[in-house]
Design an enzyme around this catalytic site. Structure first.
Site, PDB file in Angstrom:
ATOM      1  N   GLN A   1       0.822  -1.218   0.000  1.00  0.00           N
ATOM      2  CA  GLN A   1       0.000   0.000   0.000  1.00  0.00           C
ATOM      3  C   GLN A   1       0.855   1.267   0.000  1.00  0.00           C
ATOM      4  OE1 GLN A   1      -2.678  -1.483   3.387  1.00  0.00           O
ATOM      5  NE2 GLN A   1      -4.035  -0.213   2.163  1.00  0.00           N
TER       6      GLN A   1
ATOM      7  N   CYS B   1     -10.688   0.128   3.535  1.00  0.00           N
ATOM      8  CA  CYS B   1      -9.268   0.019   3.224  1.00  0.00           C
ATOM      9  C   CYS B   1      -8.741   1.392   2.846  1.00  0.00           C
ATOM     10  CB  CYS B   1      -9.092  -0.952   2.062  1.00  0.00           C
ATOM     11  SG  CYS B   1      -7.388  -1.170   1.537  1.00  0.00           S
TER      12      CYS B   1
ATOM     13  N   HIS C   1      -7.355  -9.319   6.163  1.00  0.00           N
ATOM     14  CA  HIS C   1      -7.378  -8.231   5.171  1.00  0.00           C
ATOM     15  C   HIS C   1      -5.952  -7.862   4.746  1.00  0.00           C
ATOM     16  CE1 HIS C   1      -9.035  -4.189   3.708  1.00  0.00           C
ATOM     17  NE2 HIS C   1      -7.728  -3.987   3.737  1.00  0.00           N
TER      18      HIS C   1
ATOM     19  N   HIS D   1      -3.542  -8.373   1.159  1.00  0.00           N
ATOM     20  CA  HIS D   1      -2.764  -7.352   0.434  1.00  0.00           C
ATOM     21  C   HIS D   1      -1.417  -7.922  -0.021  1.00  0.00           C
ATOM     22  CE1 HIS D   1      -4.886  -3.541   0.558  1.00  0.00           C
ATOM     23  NE2 HIS D   1      -5.126  -3.627   1.854  1.00  0.00           N
TER      24      HIS D   1
HETATM   25 NI    NI Z   1      -6.466  -2.551   2.994  1.00  0.00          NI
END
Ligand code: NI
Length: 160
Positions: free
Chosen positions: A51, A89, A131, A135
């Site tokens: 991310q 998210c 979660h 990713h």
């Molecule tokens: Ni996320």
């Protein structure tokens, strides 16, 4: 410490698989610090390295249960039960959706000293672990949403 830019849905890096961390380096340590800072700055409860544009298996989590969790090279080794609830998210800003996850997970990971530990998580922490581990495999929760992905603003209006 520095804030990192959070990549958002559509950015190809979010769909790639991450590589394991082989050794702790000053660079990785800095990344972890920055990930915590970036997560808190954005009011998130979890953040995975892709991310912020880094394809390494690193996850930070703080679901406000009084602990900060760092999972390096995490591997979910057991799941139990199920829970269905709302998820969001930082890479999908302003959206939320209903996702079913295990109620409990056991995850094996390395800590900041690259020492192995087992985390037993349940409820919201288990949801966050699942979660964030997704990713690392290049998967976003939006593919798991039951029904429509909603705008958070609309949901707040519905509740009001
Ligand atoms: Ni996320």
């Amino acid at each position: 410490m520095a804030l990192r830019q959070v990549r958002t849905i559509g950015d190809e890096i979010l769909y790639k698989k991450c590589k394991p961390v082989k050794e702790m380096t000053p660079r990785i340590a800095q990344l972890i610090e920055d990930m915590f800072e970036t997560m808190y700055e954005n009011n998130g409860v979890g953040l995975a390295a892709p991310q912020v544009g880094i394809l390494r298996q690193i996850v930070v989590i703080d679901v406000e249960d009084g602990s900060q969790y760092l999972l390096i090279n995490p591997e979910i080794i057991e799941t139990e039960g199920s829970q269905t609830g709302q998820e969001g998210c930082l890479s999908v800003p302003g959206k939320a959706g209903i996702v079913t996850r295990p109620e409990r997970v056991r995850v094996r990971a390395l800590d900041e000293n690259m020492e192995e530990f087992i985390l037993e998580a349940e409820g919201m922490l288990a949801r966050a672990v699942c979660h964030e581990c997704d990713h690392l495999n290049g998967e976003l929760y939006v593919s798991l949403v039951e029904g429509e992905l909603k705008n958070v603003e609309d949901m707040e209006e519905e509740e009001a």
